[in-house]
Design a protein around this motif. Structure first.
Motif, PDB file in Angstrom:
ATOM      1  N   UNK A   1      -4.195  -1.635   4.121  1.00 22.73           N
ATOM      2  CA  UNK A   1      -5.624  -1.348   4.191  1.00 22.73           C
ATOM      3  C   UNK A   1      -5.875   0.101   3.803  1.00 22.73           C
ATOM      4  N   UNK A   2      -6.903   0.310   3.011  1.00 30.22           N
ATOM      5  CA  UNK A   2      -7.382   1.654   2.685  1.00 30.22           C
ATOM      6  C   UNK A   2      -8.866   1.692   3.021  1.00 30.22           C
ATOM      7  N   UNK A   3      -9.303   2.714   3.757  1.00 33.37           N
ATOM      8  CA  UNK A   3     -10.717   2.836   4.095  1.00 33.37           C
ATOM      9  C   UNK A   3     -11.220   4.219   3.703  1.00 33.37           C
ATOM     10  N   UNK A   4     -12.517   4.305   3.421  1.00 39.55           N
ATOM     11  CA  UNK A   4     -13.120   5.589   3.097  1.00 39.55           C
ATOM     12  C   UNK A   4     -13.450   6.320   4.396  1.00 39.55           C
ATOM     13  N   UNK A   5     -12.835   7.481   4.589  1.00 39.50           N
ATOM     14  CA  UNK A   5     -13.082   8.272   5.789  1.00 39.50           C
ATOM     15  C   UNK A   5     -14.464   8.923   5.716  1.00 39.50           C
ATOM     16  N   UNK A   6     -14.879   9.537   6.814  1.00 42.35           N
ATOM     17  CA  UNK A   6     -16.200  10.157   6.878  1.00 42.35           C
ATOM     18  C   UNK A   6     -16.386  11.239   5.818  1.00 42.35           C
TER      19      UNK A   6
END
Length: 271
Positions: free
Chosen positions: A90-95
């Protein structure tokens, strides 16, 4: 007009059920977002992540074979996944807008086993790829007994066991199951559509053994069919798939998915 989206990447990708799962939850929650599947070859990974970094609508992606290790080179590793599990799914866009890699496979694997007690009991795992890394990571935290890791490359399997601090042994594929195996996990592609079946003699297992196959295409693998014919408890690939997807969904869209609809989701996936 654009809207937020996440996706799953891999090669091949046509078999992925992730868009059905995430789409089901998005509809249930009434979120104006979408989830796609995108074919990405190994040589395209640098370009893919470079482009997604610049897309403000991109919320992240799930990663399937064969990119779970290679993708680590193209994202931030703020949780030291490389030093822990060693693979991401999983890769998510951080704040701050930066793509960050993580792994929800370990949590997804463990969830269906929460009602069992394998403390101190022997476990056998087949395979030594990215999924196996997450599974061994989870097993190391479940206080299981010795782990036997079966793999074509025995040396690789032995190094992997040692890296997670697990006691046990590495053996070649085809080695007989130990009769005291309490949990058998297929973490390989054997049994998947287009792949050879995983052939194992389950008759040696005790009546309380659990057989867990992470393959979900087909859902009823030859291994699970043999286990059910013996009357053993089984866990199929949809359990882990949905479990890891739920953790990823919250990272992408900032809200937990509605798990009260799991029966409907499972029927949709099987249909």
């Amino acid at each position: 007009m654009t809207r937020p989206y996440a996706e799953v990447i891999g090669d091949p990708i046509v078999q992925s059920k992730s868009p059905v799962i995430h789409g089901f939850w998005l509809d249930r929650l009434g979120l104006d977002a979408e989830y796609r599947k995108t074919l990405v070859g190994a040589d395209d990974l640098p370009r893919f992540f470079a482009e997604r970094r610049e897309d403000p609508d991109w919320r992240g992606c799930n990663i399937t074979m064969p990119h779970k290790l290679a993708a680590l080179d193209h994202v931030d590793d703020r949780g030291d996944v490389r030093g822990g599990i060693g693979a991401i799914n999983t890769v998510f866009r951080a704040d701050d807008g930066v793509p960050v890699g993580t792994n929800t496979d370990a949590g997804g694997f463990y969830a269906p086993l929460a009602g069992f007690d394998f403390a101190g009991r022997p476990v056998t795992v087949v395979g030594a790829g990215g999924a196996a890394r997450a599974i061994l990571f989870a097993l190391a935290r479940m206080d299981v007994g010795p782990v036997t890791l079966l793999n074509r490359n025995v040396l690789k399997a032995g190094v992997l066991l040692s890296s997670f601090g697990l006691k046990g042994q590495a053996l070649p594929l085809g080695a007989p199951l130990a009769p005291d195996t309490a949990l058998l996990v297929n973490a390989s592609t054997l049994g998947m559509a287009g792949q050879p079946p995983l052939e194992m003699d389950l008759d040696v297992l005790g009546e309380d053994a659990v057989v867990y196959d992470i393959v979900y295409a087909p859902l009823e693998t030859p291994l699970l069919a043999a286990a059910r014919a013996r009357g053993l408890d089984t866990v199929d690939g949809l359990e882990m798939l949905v479990g890891q997807a739920a953790l990823a969904f919250e990272l992408f869209f900032g809200v937990a998915p509605p798990r009260d609809g799991d029966d409907d989701l499972r029927a949709l996936l099987l249909g």
